[in-house]
Design a protein around this motif. Structure first.
Motif, short mmCIF file in Angstrom:
data_model
loop_
_atom_site.label_atom_id
_atom_site.label_comp_id
_atom_site.label_asym_id
_atom_site.label_seq_id
_atom_site.Cartn_x
_atom_site.Cartn_y
_atom_site.Cartn_z
N GLY A 150 0.82 -1.21 0.00
CA GLY A 150 0.00 0.00 0.00
C GLY A 150 0.85 1.26 0.00
N MET A 151 1.89 1.27 0.83
CA MET A 151 2.78 2.43 0.89
C MET A 151 3.48 2.64 -0.45
N LEU A 152 4.00 1.56 -1.03
CA LEU A 152 4.68 1.69 -2.32
C LEU A 152 3.71 2.14 -3.41
N GLY A 153 2.47 1.65 -3.34
CA GLY A 153 1.47 2.03 -4.32
C GLY A 153 1.17 3.52 -4.32
N ILE A 154 1.21 4.14 -3.14
CA ILE A 154 0.99 5.58 -3.03
C ILE A 154 2.08 6.35 -3.78
N HIS A 155 3.29 5.82 -3.77
CA HIS A 155 4.43 6.52 -4.34
C HIS A 155 4.77 6.08 -5.77
N ALA A 156 4.11 5.04 -6.26
CA ALA A 156 4.43 4.50 -7.58
C ALA A 156 3.94 5.42 -8.69
N GLN B 206 5.07 8.07 -10.08
CA GLN B 206 5.13 9.51 -9.89
C GLN B 206 6.15 10.20 -10.79
N GLY B 207 7.04 9.42 -11.39
CA GLY B 207 8.05 10.01 -12.26
C GLY B 207 9.04 10.91 -11.53
N ALA B 208 9.33 10.58 -10.29
CA ALA B 208 10.25 11.39 -9.50
C ALA B 208 11.66 11.33 -10.08
N ALA C 230 6.69 5.71 -14.75
CA ALA C 230 5.34 5.41 -15.24
C ALA C 230 5.26 3.93 -15.63
N GLY C 231 4.17 3.31 -15.29
CA GLY C 231 3.95 1.91 -15.63
C GLY C 231 4.51 0.92 -14.63
N ALA C 232 5.20 1.39 -13.60
CA ALA C 232 5.74 0.47 -12.60
C ALA C 232 4.60 -0.21 -11.86
N ARG C 233 4.77 -1.47 -11.57
CA ARG C 233 3.75 -2.24 -10.86
C ARG C 233 4.29 -2.69 -9.51
N VAL C 234 3.51 -2.42 -8.49
CA VAL C 234 3.88 -2.85 -7.14
C VAL C 234 3.23 -4.21 -6.89
#
Length: 147
Positions: A69-75, A77-79, A127-131
């Protein structure tokens, strides 16, 4: 003794999350992503997450989706890579701002964690990363990541 206990427990985690969040909002590059969190409970949830990682109760996993869940919030984002370094610097400064114990071993363990965690989060930023679902929340102690 856990890092959570050595740092001062739940009050210390909340102080750390509060100081850290304020530093991120004051940083010209981190301000934008941090000002759009959208959740008024963000600081408390961050404190709960760090508390769990450092050996405290599993509040975050039981209530907010755990590590995935935490990783999903940050996925997605293109940081940019430099944001990670600024994030780490804000955390390290927040250790003082939150008045955590000055114990060098504690500080080294906490700093090691935030570098590792930031690097992990950044792998999911494109973009497109999957957790993956149901990732176990990492546990960090004085020797680093417990496997």
């Amino acid at each position: 003794m856990s890092l959570y206990e050595a740092a001062g427990g739940a009050p210390a985690m909340l102080a750390l999350a509060t100081d850290f969040h304020a530093r991120c909002l004051a940083d010209p590059q981190l301000e934008h992503p941090f000002s759009h969190q959208g959740n008024p409970e963000h600081v408390q949830r961050l404190a709960d997450y760090w508390g769990e990682v450092f050996g405290g109760p599993p509040v975050y996993s039981e209530s907010y989706g755990g590590h995935s869940g935490m990783l999903g919030i940050h996925a997605n984002q293109g940081a940019e890579a430099e944001l990670g370094d600024r994030f780490v610097a804000c955390f390290v400064a927040a250790l003082d701002g939150a008045h955590l114990p000055a114990d060098p071993e504690l500080r080294a363990a906490l700093s090691g964690y935030i570098r590792w965690a930031t690097d992990e989060v950044m792998t999911y930023s494109p973009a497109g990363a999957r957790v993956p679902a149901a990732l176990a929340t990492p546990r960090w102690d004085f020797d680093g990541l417990r496997r």
